[in-house]
Scaffold this motif. Sequence first.
Motif, PDB file in Angstrom:
ATOM      1  N   ILE A 216       3.135 -12.688   4.192  1.00 50.14           N
ATOM      2  CA  ILE A 216       1.824 -13.101   3.678  1.00 50.14           C
ATOM      3  C   ILE A 216       1.101 -13.973   4.701  1.00 50.14           C
ATOM      4  CG2 ILE A 216       0.699 -14.564   1.951  1.00 50.14           C
ATOM      5  CD1 ILE A 216       2.682 -13.454  -0.095  1.00 50.14           C
ATOM      6  N   ARG A 217       1.840 -14.895   5.298  1.00 47.81           N
ATOM      7  CA  ARG A 217       1.242 -15.738   6.341  1.00 47.81           C
ATOM      8  C   ARG A 217       0.711 -14.883   7.487  1.00 47.81           C
ATOM      9  NH1 ARG A 217       2.301 -17.562  11.175  1.00 47.81           N
ATOM     10  NH2 ARG A 217       4.257 -16.398  11.241  1.00 47.81           N
ATOM     11  N   LYS A 220      -2.531 -12.955   6.557  1.00 42.75           N
ATOM     12  CA  LYS A 220      -3.752 -13.775   6.600  1.00 42.75           C
ATOM     13  C   LYS A 220      -4.331 -13.806   8.013  1.00 42.75           C
ATOM     14  CE  LYS A 220      -2.551 -16.776   2.686  1.00 42.75           C
ATOM     15  NZ  LYS A 220      -2.166 -18.147   2.269  1.00 42.75           N
ATOM     16  N   GLU A 224      -7.996 -12.374   9.245  1.00 42.97           N
ATOM     17  CA  GLU A 224      -8.891 -13.216  10.038  1.00 42.97           C
ATOM     18  C   GLU A 224      -9.369 -12.484  11.288  1.00 42.97           C
ATOM     19  OE1 GLU A 224      -8.838 -17.491  12.465  1.00 42.97           O
ATOM     20  OE2 GLU A 224      -7.184 -16.968  11.106  1.00 42.97           O
ATOM     21  N   THR A 248      -2.732  -2.650   3.712  1.00 47.13           N
ATOM     22  CA  THR A 248      -2.523  -3.581   2.595  1.00 47.13           C
ATOM     23  C   THR A 248      -1.663  -2.957   1.516  1.00 47.13           C
ATOM     24  OG1 THR A 248      -4.677  -4.648   3.011  1.00 47.13           O
ATOM     25  CG2 THR A 248      -3.688  -4.950   0.825  1.00 47.13           C
ATOM     26  N   LEU A 263      -5.222 -10.791  -1.811  1.00 47.03           N
ATOM     27  CA  LEU A 263      -5.767 -11.434  -0.623  1.00 47.03           C
ATOM     28  C   LEU A 263      -6.812 -10.557   0.057  1.00 47.03           C
ATOM     29  CD1 LEU A 263      -2.553 -12.983   0.975  1.00 47.03           C
ATOM     30  CD2 LEU A 263      -4.526 -14.240   0.111  1.00 47.03           C
ATOM     31  N   TYR A 264      -6.515  -9.265   0.104  1.00 50.52           N
ATOM     32  CA  TYR A 264      -7.466  -8.322   0.711  1.00 50.52           C
ATOM     33  C   TYR A 264      -8.798  -8.326  -0.044  1.00 50.52           C
ATOM     34  CZ  TYR A 264      -9.748  -3.818   1.398  1.00 50.52           C
ATOM     35  OH  TYR A 264     -10.679  -2.840   1.615  1.00 50.52           O
ATOM     36  N   ASN A 267     -10.730 -11.507   0.476  1.00 54.13           N
ATOM     37  CA  ASN A 267     -11.312 -11.492   1.812  1.00 54.13           C
ATOM     38  C   ASN A 267     -12.532 -10.570   1.868  1.00 54.13           C
ATOM     39  OD1 ASN A 267     -11.025 -11.913   4.909  1.00 54.13           O
ATOM     40  ND2 ASN A 267     -11.073  -9.698   4.689  1.00 54.13           N
ATOM     41  N   SER A 271     -15.572 -13.153   2.385  1.00 49.02           N
ATOM     42  CA  SER A 271     -15.740 -13.447   3.801  1.00 49.02           C
ATOM     43  C   SER A 271     -17.206 -13.326   4.204  1.00 49.02           C
ATOM     44  CB  SER A 271     -14.899 -12.492   4.653  1.00 49.02           C
ATOM     45  OG  SER A 271     -15.221 -12.668   6.009  1.00 49.02           O
TER      46      SER A 271
END
Length: 281
Positions: A216-217, A220, A224, A248, A263-264, A267, A271
Amino acid sequence: MANSILPVIVLYQTRLSDSATYQSLIKPNGIEEFVVYDNSPDTFAQEDIATLYPRAIYVRDTQNSGLPKAYNLTAKRANELGYKRILLLDADTSFPPEAFIAYLAALDFEGLAAPIAVTSQGQPFSPARMYAWNKPPIGIKSGDYSLKHLRVINSGLCIPTTLFLESGGYDERIYLDFADFQFQQKVRANNDRLRLLAFTVTQQFSRDEKNTVQAIRRFKIYLECANACVLEGLRGWLSHHYGILRGTLGLCKRHHTAKFLILYLKNLFHSKNSAKRHTDF
């Protein structure tokens, strides 16, 4: 051949002597002058590079600035030292014995030169077709191609120093994922020639990470870098986002969790860059 190719190895929490790239390419070919760009945190104890490798150009970057900064620095140093080409290398790429001879044979080629790459499971993944909905070419052979149709990964990529500098180098905002394809997008405006060399390398992938928290880290960071990409037209935009979504969903399946998809989506909808980082359609 003196001052022909200047390699750069980018390290992260890996000792140079433990690097598959060093063991399979640098050491066997007796390469003494090369750049070691160490992105490891200051808590990581590195070897005494100056003693073990006296001609190595060692740079310690505890801020982990990423691949582009390492590559841009190497291009400038190669230009100062009179090297014709630079060779970009990850720490975890395994090269066959004939690799460096193949690079030297392509010394006067004006475009990019790169090997075919497979995963540790033997699956081909580089070169890939320009658009994400196309799978990597199966059974592709060495020879000359165009960057308008194919793209290659960073590790193993050998490029004329002048072409690197004329193309403006790597975008340092895109410090990991997508850095290679964004750079090649810039290069092909000056020279779209790509030579696939007659050897295959094996590349370890961070996407093989089995720990979900670490994955997961890492995801991200992937998002980015994806947000910072400059895309070419509607087709490029669709291809880019299709590829991200496909990756994903693959992570969701591999780790048995929907966290990556959440998360996707966050974002995608939140974003500020997601709708601005592309050229007009």
